[in-house]
Scaffold this active site. Structure first.
Site, PDB file in Angstrom:
ATOM      1  N   ARG A  60       0.815  -1.214   0.000  1.00 15.91           N
ATOM      2  CA  ARG A  60       0.000   0.000   0.000  1.00 15.91           C
ATOM      3  C   ARG A  60       0.856   1.275   0.000  1.00 15.91           C
ATOM      4  O   ARG A  60       0.440   2.306  -0.474  1.00 15.91           O
ATOM      5  CB  ARG A  60      -0.869  -0.069   1.262  1.00 15.91           C
ATOM      6  N   ASP A 103      -3.867  -0.463  -3.456  1.00 15.56           N
ATOM      7  CA  ASP A 103      -4.770  -0.828  -2.356  1.00 15.56           C
ATOM      8  C   ASP A 103      -5.434  -2.131  -2.791  1.00 15.56           C
ATOM      9  O   ASP A 103      -6.209  -2.153  -3.743  1.00 15.56           O
ATOM     10  CB  ASP A 103      -5.817   0.277  -2.119  1.00 15.56           C
ATOM     11  N   PHE A 104      -5.137  -3.201  -2.093  1.00 12.66           N
ATOM     12  CA  PHE A 104      -5.540  -4.536  -2.556  1.00 12.66           C
ATOM     13  C   PHE A 104      -7.050  -4.714  -2.652  1.00 12.66           C
ATOM     14  O   PHE A 104      -7.536  -5.552  -3.400  1.00 12.66           O
ATOM     15  CB  PHE A 104      -4.973  -5.628  -1.621  1.00 12.66           C
ATOM     16  N   LYS A 192       9.167 -27.963   7.352  1.00 12.57           N
ATOM     17  CA  LYS A 192      10.341 -28.204   8.205  1.00 12.57           C
ATOM     18  C   LYS A 192      10.958 -29.552   7.827  1.00 12.57           C
ATOM     19  O   LYS A 192      10.240 -30.541   7.652  1.00 12.57           O
ATOM     20  CB  LYS A 192       9.954 -28.186   9.687  1.00 12.57           C
ATOM     21  N   HIS A 250      -0.662 -26.516  13.077  1.00 16.91           N
ATOM     22  CA  HIS A 250       0.634 -27.206  13.160  1.00 16.91           C
ATOM     23  C   HIS A 250       0.566 -28.528  13.935  1.00 16.91           C
ATOM     24  O   HIS A 250       1.066 -29.548  13.486  1.00 16.91           O
ATOM     25  CB  HIS A 250       1.693 -26.308  13.822  1.00 16.91           C
ATOM     26  N   LYS A 350       3.264 -20.551  24.892  1.00 16.10           N
ATOM     27  CA  LYS A 350       4.187 -19.428  24.720  1.00 16.10           C
ATOM     28  C   LYS A 350       4.883 -19.185  26.067  1.00 16.10           C
ATOM     29  O   LYS A 350       4.373 -19.564  27.119  1.00 16.10           O
ATOM     30  CB  LYS A 350       3.427 -18.160  24.325  1.00 16.10           C
ATOM     31  N   LYS A 355      12.765 -22.926  23.400  1.00 17.36           N
ATOM     32  CA  LYS A 355      12.066 -23.210  22.144  1.00 17.36           C
ATOM     33  C   LYS A 355      12.396 -24.648  21.803  1.00 17.36           C
ATOM     34  O   LYS A 355      13.557 -24.997  21.585  1.00 17.36           O
ATOM     35  CB  LYS A 355      12.566 -22.288  21.040  1.00 17.36           C
TER      36      LYS A 355
HETATM   37  N1  LIG Z   1       4.273 -12.828  10.557  1.00 17.13           N
HETATM   38  C1  LIG Z   1       4.340 -14.136  10.783  1.00 17.13           C
HETATM   39  O1  LIG Z   1       5.287 -14.651  11.381  1.00 17.13           O
HETATM   40  C2  LIG Z   1       3.249 -15.032  10.318  1.00 17.13           C
HETATM   41  C3  LIG Z   1       2.229 -14.548   9.532  1.00 17.13           C
HETATM   42  N2  LIG Z   1       1.265 -15.404   9.067  1.00 17.13           N
HETATM   43  C4  LIG Z   1       0.202 -14.899   8.195  1.00 17.13           C
HETATM   44  O2  LIG Z   1       0.782 -14.217   7.099  1.00 17.13           O
HETATM   45  C5  LIG Z   1      -0.054 -13.140   6.702  1.00 17.13           C
HETATM   46  C6  LIG Z   1       0.759 -11.843   6.772  1.00 17.13           C
HETATM   47  O3  LIG Z   1       1.158 -11.642   8.103  1.00 17.13           O
HETATM   48  P1  LIG Z   1       2.133 -10.462   8.519  1.00 17.13           P
HETATM   49  O4  LIG Z   1       3.201 -10.271   7.514  1.00 17.13           O
HETATM   50  O5  LIG Z   1       2.533 -10.745   9.912  1.00 17.13           O
HETATM   51  O6  LIG Z   1       1.150  -9.208   8.509  1.00 17.13           O
HETATM   52  P2  LIG Z   1       1.552  -7.703   8.347  1.00 17.13           P
HETATM   53  O7  LIG Z   1       0.392  -6.911   8.830  1.00 17.13           O
HETATM   54  O8  LIG Z   1       2.890  -7.428   8.899  1.00 17.13           O
HETATM   55  O9  LIG Z   1       1.662  -7.546   6.766  1.00 17.13           O
HETATM   56  C7  LIG Z   1       0.568  -7.432   5.923  1.00 17.13           C
HETATM   57  C8  LIG Z   1       0.876  -6.360   4.919  1.00 17.13           C
HETATM   58  O10 LIG Z   1      -0.230  -6.234   4.043  1.00 17.13           O
HETATM   59  C9  LIG Z   1      -0.507  -4.863   3.847  1.00 17.13           C
HETATM   60  N3  LIG Z   1      -1.922  -4.640   3.575  1.00 17.13           N
HETATM   61  C10 LIG Z   1      -2.966  -4.987   4.376  1.00 17.13           C
HETATM   62  N4  LIG Z   1      -4.122  -4.590   3.779  1.00 17.13           N
HETATM   63  C11 LIG Z   1      -3.783  -3.984   2.618  1.00 17.13           C
HETATM   64  C12 LIG Z   1      -4.520  -3.369   1.577  1.00 17.13           C
HETATM   65  N5  LIG Z   1      -5.849  -3.293   1.580  1.00 17.13           N
HETATM   66  N6  LIG Z   1      -3.843  -2.855   0.538  1.00 17.13           N
HETATM   67  C13 LIG Z   1      -2.493  -2.904   0.502  1.00 17.13           C
HETATM   68  N7  LIG Z   1      -1.735  -3.467   1.459  1.00 17.13           N
HETATM   69  C14 LIG Z   1      -2.378  -3.999   2.495  1.00 17.13           C
HETATM   70  C15 LIG Z   1      -0.121  -4.191   5.150  1.00 17.13           C
HETATM   71  O11 LIG Z   1       0.148  -2.869   4.849  1.00 17.13           O
HETATM   72  P3  LIG Z   1       0.058  -1.748   5.991  1.00 17.13           P
HETATM   73  O12 LIG Z   1       1.233  -2.002   6.863  1.00 17.13           O
HETATM   74  O13 LIG Z   1       0.128  -0.493   5.198  1.00 17.13           O
HETATM   75  O14 LIG Z   1      -1.252  -1.964   6.702  1.00 17.13           O
HETATM   76  C16 LIG Z   1       1.103  -5.003   5.569  1.00 17.13           C
HETATM   77  O15 LIG Z   1       2.289  -4.457   5.052  1.00 17.13           O
HETATM   78  C17 LIG Z   1      -1.256 -13.172   7.643  1.00 17.13           C
HETATM   79  O16 LIG Z   1      -2.270 -13.970   7.052  1.00 17.13           O
HETATM   80  C18 LIG Z   1      -0.719 -13.898   8.870  1.00 17.13           C
HETATM   81  O17 LIG Z   1      -1.741 -14.526   9.598  1.00 17.13           O
HETATM   82  C19 LIG Z   1       1.299 -16.737   9.350  1.00 17.13           C
HETATM   83  C20 LIG Z   1       2.286 -17.279  10.138  1.00 17.13           C
HETATM   84  C21 LIG Z   1       3.331 -16.468  10.710  1.00 17.13           C
HETATM   85  O1  LIG Z   2       2.186 -20.012  12.954  1.00 17.56           O
HETATM   86  C1  LIG Z   2       2.747 -19.668  13.973  1.00 17.56           C
HETATM   87  O2  LIG Z   2       3.927 -20.249  14.286  1.00 17.56           O
HETATM   88  C2  LIG Z   2       4.839 -19.628  15.169  1.00 17.56           C
HETATM   89  C3  LIG Z   2       5.812 -20.718  15.609  1.00 17.56           C
HETATM   90  O3  LIG Z   2       6.528 -21.177  14.488  1.00 17.56           O
HETATM   91  P1  LIG Z   2       7.983 -21.806  14.662  1.00 17.56           P
HETATM   92  O4  LIG Z   2       8.385 -22.212  13.287  1.00 17.56           O
HETATM   93  O5  LIG Z   2       8.845 -20.713  15.241  1.00 17.56           O
HETATM   94  O6  LIG Z   2       7.849 -22.953  15.602  1.00 17.56           O
HETATM   95  C4  LIG Z   2       4.120 -19.022  16.372  1.00 17.56           C
HETATM   96  O7  LIG Z   2       5.025 -18.271  17.166  1.00 17.56           O
HETATM   97  C5  LIG Z   2       3.028 -18.109  15.887  1.00 17.56           C
HETATM   98  O8  LIG Z   2       2.299 -17.595  17.016  1.00 17.56           O
HETATM   99  C6  LIG Z   2       2.068 -18.844  14.986  1.00 17.56           C
HETATM  100  O9  LIG Z   2       1.153 -17.924  14.394  1.00 17.56           O
END
Ligand SMILES: NC(=O)C1=CN([C@@H]2O[C@H](COP(=O)(O)OP(=O)(O)OC[C@H]3O[C@@H](n4cnc5c(N)ncnc54)[C@H](OP(=O)(O)O)[C@@H]3O)[C@@H](O)[C@H]2O)C=CC1
Ligand SMILES: O=C1O[C@H](COP(=O)(O)O)[C@@H](O)[C@H](O)[C@H]1O
Length: 502
Positions: A60, A103-104, A192, A250, A350, A355
């Site tokens: 975005r 904007d998605f 993994k 998981h 948690k 870990k």
């Molecule tokens: N982070 C992790 O370790 C993990 C994440 N996930 C999954 O991965 C996915 C992403 O997670 P994560 O990276 O943490 O989330 P984040 O919120 O960090 O990243 C999502 C990104 O998408 C952008 N975004 C959201 N809505 C829009 C929109 N309408 N238009 C354009 N951009 C948009 C956000 O932009 P902006 O910042 O501007 O809002 C943000 O940069 C989720 O489904 C989450 O559940 C799963 C396992 C682990």
């Molecule tokens: O999906 C998730 O996994 C992590 C743990 O992943 P790991 O590879 O580090 O064992 C967890 O911390 C997080 O809450 C969950 O959304």
């Protein structure tokens, strides 16, 4: 349903990767920066990205492509070891990157994706690294803009929904644009190395193949312990809790890989059919079992590695009255011929002291015991499968204690396969590297099929509903401990204990 036909395999690059155009939605988000770009970089290092593979970041924020590349480079410097960040490889990787501000949720702007694809021969892989609430919008906008074709694939992250109903809505929305054979649902545990090794261990070794059932196995333990707390994700986590965040996906995938029958072959659907049978055979919880066999916990302040850490209710953004669980332990059973009467004890939490993820298969004792009665408790083999941090497999066997004065005393010792020392040259790849490579190859066996997700939700929903009826607060446990004392009592009531040889 859109008019897409079955996907085609990408153009082959030896036996390894295949050429794709990757459109990464949420390219500036946490997952993309911390995991996906580093994983793609490692594939580049290993020579697994086809020379014509292109990577388009979508976000975005208003950035030009150079600013975007600078953000990616900064993340690579943070999350890739300095000695692995070769300048030449980095240059090659950066040259693949492009950026599009969008904007998605709005259809305007998607034409630019179609233009980016103009004339491309390789399949487009759309990676949705955003919350599931907008998966439907993105899929529809891509379809309406004419950016997709029969070879397009979509990768979606967990969690898919919050319960069975919401997950069905998300799956319907994705499924209205992409056929199931083009949908890659990520559960990063399936990427993994040691999790994949479960398949090799069970189905390539006759030694285990013949022993893998209730005649020879007394019980199974799965522990997935995390040291981290909520890491700034309180809003998301408090709605989810550890059951939805970790068990629904998981841990149930681990249960499936341990409990499933041998698939006819390694095809994605052959494996997934067997996993679904396990999910369908999970015993539903009765009220009596709920009180006896399930423990929910929430951490309070404590100490980890000598550092004081706050309790869940004192984390940033916390709501002080939350009853969300950060720990869950339970005893469950796969009610079928192979596993009837074999408890599966699972626990995950948690803010635990380490870990550590491991599976312990406890074999039954010999039918007739002839050694020192004091050592009877020792007398059963255990197979310890360590998923992280040090991947490895150890089979605990009993041998005679050496020494003239020991008589026929038994000694417990491991037949140990430590992946790092047994295969010192092999770097253990991060799960996302493996998963991205499989998406490039168009292979789905490490991804979760819709019916798997839904059966897992169905089982979890019934548990959550029963919890809600009871309205009990979770038991407290200090950060840095192995969970509420009740989780130890849960297993000791069966005359057993959690395996503690960490
Ligand atoms: N982070 C992790 O370790 C993990 C994440 N996930 C999954 O991965 C996915 C992403 O997670 P994560 O990276 O943490 O989330 P984040 O919120 O960090 O990243 C999502 C990104 O998408 C952008 N975004 C959201 N809505 C829009 C929109 N309408 N238009 C354009 N951009 C948009 C956000 O932009 P902006 O910042 O501007 O809002 C943000 O940069 C989720 O489904 C989450 O559940 C799963 C396992 C682990
Ligand atoms: O999906 C998730 O996994 C992590 C743990 O992943 P790991 O590879 O580090 O064992 C967890 O911390 C997080 O809450 C969950 O959304």
């Amino acid at each position: 349903m859109s008019q897409h036909k079955r996907p085609q395999e990408g153009r082959s690059f030896g036996d390894l990767g295949t050429a794709i155009d990757l459109a990464l939605f949420g390219a500036l988000g946490d997952l993309a920066q911390r995991k996906l770009f580093p994983a793609l970089f490692h594939l580049e290092r290993e020579g697994l990205l086809d020379p014509s593979t292109r990577l388009l970041g979508l976000a975005r924020q208003e950035l030009d492509v150079d600013a975007f590349k600078a953000r990616v480079e900064k993340s690579l410097k943070t999350y890739v070891k300095a000695e692995e960040l070769d300048r030449e490889v980095l240059g090659r990787f950066m040259a693949r990157l492009d950026f599009l501000q969008l904007d998605f949720t709005q259809p305007e702007g998607y034409a630019a994706i179609r233009e980016w694809r103009q004339g491309a021969e390789q399949p487009m892989v759309v990676y949705l690294s955003v919350g599931a609430k907008i998966y439907g919008d993105i899929c529809r906008n891509l379809d309406a803009s004419g950016s997709l074709d029969a070879s397009s694939r979509v990768v979606v992250e967990k969690p898919i929904g919050y319960d069975l109903e919401s997950s069905a809505e998300v799956n319907d929305a994705i499924g209205s644009v992409f056929p199931e054979s083009s949908i890659y649902r990520i559960d990063h545990y399936l990427g993994k190395e040691t999790v994949q090794n479960l398949i090799a261990l069970r189905f390539a070794n006759p030694l285990f193949g013949t022993q893998w059932n209730q005649n020879h196995i007394s019980h199974v333990e799965i522990t997935v312990a995390e040291k981290v707390g909520i890491e700034g994700r309180w809003g998301y986590f408090d709605e989810a809790g550890q059951l939805r965040d970790m068990v629904q996906n998981h841990l149930l995938q681990l249960v499936c890989l341990i409990a499933m029958d041998p698939p006819a072959n390694l095809d994605a659907d052959a494996i997934r059919d067997e996993k679904v049978k396990v999910l369908k055979a999970l015993k539903p919880f009765t009220d009596e079992m709920l009180g006896r066999d399930v423990v929910r916990g929430q951490y309070i302040g404590g100490t980890i590695d000598g550092q004081t850490v706050p309790g869940y209710l004192d984390e940033e953004g916390a709501n002080t009255s939350s009853h969300t669980e950060t720990f869950v332990a339970m005893k469950t059973e796969v009610a079928n011929w192979r596993w009837a009467g074999v408890p599966f004890y699972i626990r995950t939490g948690k803010r635990m002291p380490a870990k550590m993820s491991q599976i312990v298969i406890h074999f039954r004792q010999q039918p007739h015991y002839i050694f020192d009665p004091d050592q009877r408790d020792l007398a059963a083999n255990k197979l310890v499968i360590r998923l992280q941090p040090e991947e490895g497999i150890a089979l605990e066997v009993l041998t005679k204690d050496s020494g003239l004065d020991k008589g026929m005393r038994l000694r417990r010792g491991p037949l140990h396969l430590d992946f790092n020392s047994a295969f010192p040259k092999a770097r253990i790849p991060d799960a996302y590297e493996r998963l991205l490579l499989e998406v490039m190859k168009g292979q789905q066996y490490l991804f979760v099929r819709r019916d798997e997700v839904e059966h897992a939700w169905q089982w979890c929903d019934s548990l959550i509903e029963a919890w809600n009826d009871r309205a009990e607060a979770p038991r407290r446990y200090p950060a840095g401990s192995w969970g509420p004392v009740a989780s130890i009592a849960m297993i000791t009531q069966d005359g057993r204990s959690w395996y503690e040889d960490y």
